[in-house]
Write a protein that holds these residues in place. Structure first.
Motif, short mmCIF file in Angstrom:
data_model
loop_
_atom_site.label_atom_id
_atom_site.label_comp_id
_atom_site.label_asym_id
_atom_site.label_seq_id
_atom_site.Cartn_x
_atom_site.Cartn_y
_atom_site.Cartn_z
N VAL A 1 23.35 -1.33 5.04
CA VAL A 1 24.22 -2.56 4.85
C VAL A 1 24.90 -2.39 3.73
CG1 VAL A 1 24.19 -5.20 5.11
CG2 VAL A 1 22.48 -3.69 6.43
N ASP A 2 26.30 -2.65 3.81
CA ASP A 2 27.09 -2.89 2.51
C ASP A 2 27.19 -4.34 2.22
OD1 ASP A 2 29.15 -3.14 0.51
OD2 ASP A 2 30.44 -1.50 1.74
N ILE A 3 26.74 -4.91 0.90
CA ILE A 3 26.76 -6.27 0.75
C ILE A 3 27.68 -6.39 -0.53
CG2 ILE A 3 24.65 -6.75 2.20
CD1 ILE A 3 23.00 -6.76 -0.43
N THR A 4 28.48 -5.59 -0.68
CA THR A 4 29.32 -5.71 -1.70
C THR A 4 30.10 -7.14 -1.82
OG1 THR A 4 29.92 -3.34 -1.83
CG2 THR A 4 31.46 -4.67 -3.16
N GLY A 5 29.85 -8.04 -3.02
CA GLY A 5 30.64 -9.13 -3.20
C GLY A 5 29.65 -10.33 -2.52
N MET A 6 28.61 -10.18 -2.05
CA MET A 6 27.68 -11.25 -1.54
C MET A 6 27.31 -12.05 -2.83
SD MET A 6 27.30 -11.08 1.84
CE MET A 6 26.07 -11.94 2.06
N ASP A 7 27.23 -11.52 -4.01
CA ASP A 7 27.02 -12.64 -5.30
C ASP A 7 27.77 -13.53 -5.05
OD1 ASP A 7 24.92 -10.67 -5.63
OD2 ASP A 7 25.58 -9.69 -7.36
N ARG A 8 29.03 -13.50 -4.64
CA ARG A 8 29.85 -14.66 -4.81
C ARG A 8 29.36 -15.96 -3.91
NH1 ARG A 8 35.73 -12.08 -3.17
NH2 ARG A 8 34.24 -11.28 -1.87
N PHE A 9 28.51 -15.59 -3.00
CA PHE A 9 28.08 -16.68 -2.14
C PHE A 9 26.55 -17.08 -2.31
CE2 PHE A 9 31.24 -13.81 0.16
CZ PHE A 9 32.29 -14.66 0.19
N ILE A 10 25.90 -16.19 -2.73
CA ILE A 10 24.45 -16.80 -3.03
C ILE A 10 24.23 -16.37 -4.46
CG2 ILE A 10 23.56 -16.69 -0.66
CD1 ILE A 10 22.89 -13.70 -1.18
N GLN A 11 23.05 -16.40 -5.03
CA GLN A 11 22.57 -16.16 -6.16
C GLN A 11 22.58 -14.76 -6.72
OE1 GLN A 11 18.69 -18.06 -7.28
NE2 GLN A 11 19.12 -17.38 -9.42
N THR A 12 21.90 -13.99 -5.71
CA THR A 12 21.92 -12.35 -6.00
C THR A 12 21.70 -11.84 -4.54
OG1 THR A 12 19.42 -12.22 -5.97
CG2 THR A 12 20.51 -12.61 -7.96
N SER A 13 22.32 -10.38 -4.62
CA SER A 13 22.31 -9.63 -3.44
C SER A 13 21.02 -9.52 -3.01
CB SER A 13 23.03 -8.41 -3.75
OG SER A 13 24.51 -8.66 -4.12
N TYR A 14 19.90 -9.46 -4.03
CA TYR A 14 18.67 -8.99 -3.65
C TYR A 14 18.03 -10.25 -3.25
CZ TYR A 14 14.17 -6.97 -4.98
OH TYR A 14 12.74 -6.61 -5.01
N LEU A 15 18.20 -11.32 -3.39
CA LEU A 15 17.90 -12.67 -2.74
C LEU A 15 18.26 -12.65 -1.32
CD1 LEU A 15 16.38 -15.20 -2.69
CD2 LEU A 15 18.50 -16.43 -3.64
N TRP A 16 19.44 -12.34 -1.01
CA TRP A 16 20.07 -12.11 0.19
C TRP A 16 19.31 -11.13 0.99
CZ3 TRP A 16 21.91 -8.41 3.38
CH2 TRP A 16 22.89 -8.89 4.76
N SER A 17 19.04 -9.87 0.60
CA SER A 17 18.27 -8.87 1.22
C SER A 17 16.89 -9.38 1.74
CB SER A 17 18.50 -7.74 0.44
OG SER A 17 19.60 -7.24 0.02
N GLN A 18 16.43 -10.30 0.82
CA GLN A 18 14.76 -10.57 1.02
C GLN A 18 14.98 -11.58 2.07
OE1 GLN A 18 12.36 -11.19 -2.65
NE2 GLN A 18 14.07 -10.94 -3.76
N GLU A 19 15.74 -12.51 2.30
CA GLU A 19 15.87 -13.36 3.19
C GLU A 19 16.22 -12.71 4.49
OE1 GLU A 19 15.69 -16.64 3.08
OE2 GLU A 19 14.73 -16.50 1.05
N LEU A 20 16.86 -11.90 4.61
CA LEU A 20 17.18 -10.88 5.71
C LEU A 20 16.03 -10.21 6.31
CD1 LEU A 20 19.11 -9.55 7.94
CD2 LEU A 20 19.49 -7.91 6.23
N ARG A 21 15.20 -9.80 5.42
CA ARG A 21 13.98 -9.01 5.63
C ARG A 21 12.98 -10.11 6.14
NH1 ARG A 21 9.30 -8.53 2.78
NH2 ARG A 21 8.07 -6.83 3.67
N LYS A 22 12.95 -11.35 5.71
CA LYS A 22 12.01 -12.43 6.11
C LYS A 22 12.42 -12.84 7.45
CE LYS A 22 10.76 -14.51 1.48
NZ LYS A 22 11.08 -15.35 0.62
#
Length: 323
Positions: free
Chosen positions: A23-44
């Motif tokens: 998954v290419d999540i380049t630029g996701m930091d602009r919408f949420i706190q960190t890309s790592y947080l977004w990735s953890q939410e997807l996993r959950k």
């Protein structure tokens, strides 16, 4: 289900195998706190909706992310920050690097190379002398260098099969037999992939290289008899020049995911159970384990866009009367 969740949540993803995604999540930091947080939410979300164990590695390239995922298994996650890729890879076995299979691994071990750090410290020219072009790629991957892009994944929209004859023919019996065998195999592919088709296309190329196609829309189906009858009817309507044929082919398109729904006045539970039993035998013994008698003399169906590999040759069982 996992694919659907990732498709819904991700800006761009690549399905590299049945159970592996990039998954290419380049630029996701602009919408949420960190890309790592977004990735953890997807996993959950995947864990909650599928109850499957899932691991991920988040980093700056496919190679480092893939290795990170392997280190996070069986059911965890890891982040390798930019600038830390090389130090993360260094203590790992060289076998962890993608492209290093058993043969390459044993060759590297014979040279005293066990850890990734050893490759990192080697001149790239030496790796090239030892492994050729693959040596260059492995050296770069060991450094955490991988500019391979995430390639957007698209679901297959059609499957097809074609047969080009070594000698042009007008043998109508032979042509019908091949078409039946093709249609039967494609229908099996549909059911095996949990797909349905709504458009059937027949293709004929004559000895003068004139090519004709005719297609017909049908109710969504994956049943042999519906597809075969449509193909044979299209053949009768298309083959009207009565000259030598060089190629014939079938394409099933407008594919959607799903299982076949029994039509109240046209199908029976008996015929559906028959197809289920046939597919069960084919899945166990190979796609040619069961076939209609009309197609039993067809030695080769032709080139397929979605072939099955690795099946054992066995004595076919025929269904129906050969004549």
């Amino acid at each position: 289900m996992v694919t659907d969740i990732i498709r819904e949540e991700s800006p761009l993803f690549e399905k590299s195998s049945i159970d592996e995604f990039y998954v290419d999540i380049t630029g996701m930091d602009r919408f949420i706190q960190t890309s790592y947080l977004w990735s953890q939410e997807l996993r959950k979300k995947i864990l909650k909706e599928t109850h499957l164990p899932i691991s991920f590695g988040l980093s700056t390239s496919k190679t480092v992310s893939k290795v990170g995922t392997g280190e996070a298994k069986p059911n965890n996650h890891i982040q390798i920050l930019e600038g830390n890729e090389k130090s993360f890879l260094a203590p790992l076995s060289i076998k962890k690097i993608p492209m290093v299979g058993d043969k390459t691994y044993h060759k590297l071990r014979s040279l005293g190379i066990e850890k990734v750090k050893t490759v990192q410290d080697m001149p790239i020219e030496l790796m090239e002398r030892v492994l050729g072009k693959n040596g260059i790629i492995i050296w770069k991957k060991s450094q955490g260098i991988d500019n391979t892009p995430v390639i957007a994944w698209h679901e297959r929209k059609s499957i097809s099969s074609e047969r080009t004859f070594e000698k042009d023919t007008t043998d109508v019996v032979k042509l019908r037999s091949i078409l039946v065998a093709m249609a039967e195999n494609l229908a099996y592919q549909l059911r095996n992939g949990n797909k349905l088709t709504a458009c059937i296309t027949l293709k004929i190329r004559y000895s003068d290289f004139q090519t004709y196609t005719k297609q017909r829309r049908v109710s969504y189906t994956s049943l042999d008899h519906t597809i075969i009858n449509t193909v044979l009817d299209l053949f009768e309507k298309t083959y009207n020049r009565r000259i030598l044929i060089r190629l014939i082919g079938i394409k099933l398109s407008h594919l959607i995911g799903g299982s076949y729904q029994i039509r109240l006045f046209e199908d029976s539970e008996k015929i559906i159970k028959l197809y289920q039993a046939m597919d069960s035998v084919r899945n166990k013994y190979g796609k040619n384990a069961l076939q209609r008698a009309i197609g039993m003399e067809v030695k080769s169906i032709g080139n397929e866009t979605n072939p099955f590999n690795g099946q054992k040759p066995i004595l076919p069982i025929t269904i129906g009367n050969k004549h």
